[in-house]
Design an enzyme around this catalytic site. Sequence first.
Site, PDB file in Angstrom:
ATOM      1  N   SER A 266       0.778  -1.240   0.000  1.00 30.64           N
ATOM      2  CA  SER A 266       0.000   0.000   0.000  1.00 30.64           C
ATOM      3  C   SER A 266       0.809   1.289   0.000  1.00 30.64           C
ATOM      4  CB  SER A 266      -0.935   0.024   1.213  1.00 30.64           C
ATOM      5  OG  SER A 266      -0.189   0.045   2.411  1.00 30.64           O
ATOM      6  N   CYS A 387       4.277  -1.005 -12.614  1.00 28.96           N
ATOM      7  CA  CYS A 387       4.637   0.185 -13.389  1.00 28.96           C
ATOM      8  C   CYS A 387       5.849  -0.127 -14.268  1.00 28.96           C
ATOM      9  CB  CYS A 387       4.906   1.379 -12.475  1.00 28.96           C
ATOM     10  SG  CYS A 387       6.191   1.119 -11.243  1.00 28.96           S
TER      11      CYS A 387
END
Length: 446
Positions: A266, A387
Amino acid sequence: MKGTAKNPREAALLILEQIFLRGAYANLALDQGLRGATLSPLDRKLTTELVYGTVKTMGTLDWYLSRVVNRPLRKLDPLVLVILRLGAYQLLYLDRIPASAACNESVKLAKKWVHEGAGKLVNGALRQLARTRDQWKFPQGPDHELERIALEYYHPEWLVRRWKFRYGLEEAVKLCAFDNARPAFSFRVNTLRDTREGLQEKLAEKGIRTRPSQWSPDGLLCDSLPSLDDLVEGFGPDIYIQDESSMLDAAVLDPQPGERVLDLCSAPGGKTTHLAQKMQDQGEILALDLYDHKLDLVRENARRLGIHCIRTEKQDGTVFVPEWENTAHRVLVDAPCSGLGVLNRRAEARWTKEERSLSQFPPLQKKILANGARYVMPGGRLLYSTCTLEQDENTRVRKWFLENHPEFAPAAFPHPLTGEPVEELQILPQRDGINGFYLCLFEKRK
């Protein structure tokens, strides 16, 4: 190195030392360094240019320096090499700075922060570079094609070769060019406090002109920002600074008010708080991370945005917690990855990554994804994202997961631009105009 910078070059050196010699992230080191320096707005702007420019062009700077330094660069005092890079960047890429100033100020830095002898070395090397810089030509011809592109576009040669193999030479060059371009400033509207249109109007009243993101209904873009500090100070609870591509997770996972959501990786909380917005701050989000200081960032961001449904817990995403099994409506695995899709914003990462290190990520990603799958209740959904542009970390992880977890099936979601249903999405910067990102969605069979 400790001390107070008295000018932009000294501030840049202190920041670059943190980046090159201590492994700090460029954006974080710059932010911390500017906060500790008493510089005018103009000097802060120059410091920023010196830091990002020197980091981005490091490989090419070293190519030039190796031609004017009479010993291997790896044998230099590491701080001397940083000073040489900083001086060379001014000589090669900043036309408005006189060569004499770039040389003289670099010598002063070497004498102050290293020793007198270092000043002589820096003086000799940079003055020779100033005299001969137009003589040095990058290698030409078919046999040196990749080396030339790597030097012209400031990327390691192995990465250019990899992208040429994957996308072809023209696309590889476009991808390198995207990484070097100045990114638009993007941020997410905290829709718990305001609408995107409402915040746009308030920003416009302060002279900050924005345009809506095409990729996220919660995103705004700003091509020229008067002052980041003014924006954060005036609108801190209303915004979260975030890439457009990373705003896609919350839309694709689409959590509903009252649900239980697990976010296994997170920190620092951008995607976590976005999930909370989608849930209207109703329900429960369990935000996990390995380190307390990273969880502190999640809690601080939630507090700043006025979010109350997030609960943090220090937990390894690869380790199974039996009491969470089959309890989550939605699970997000935004996995650790090579980050090769976000070199536009992580200038230093192009030099810190090594091709041989890429193989370490898929085994870890598979472990976290497999563990997260155990927490999804029947009929619930699991989102995997990275990513990076690497197929081994993206489509091949998805293929492996579906082959080894028959209790899950692919789930479709609307493409952010076209609305057509897709089961996975690979954002390519050179084609899509935003940082590289990958998402795929699964649903647990009932």
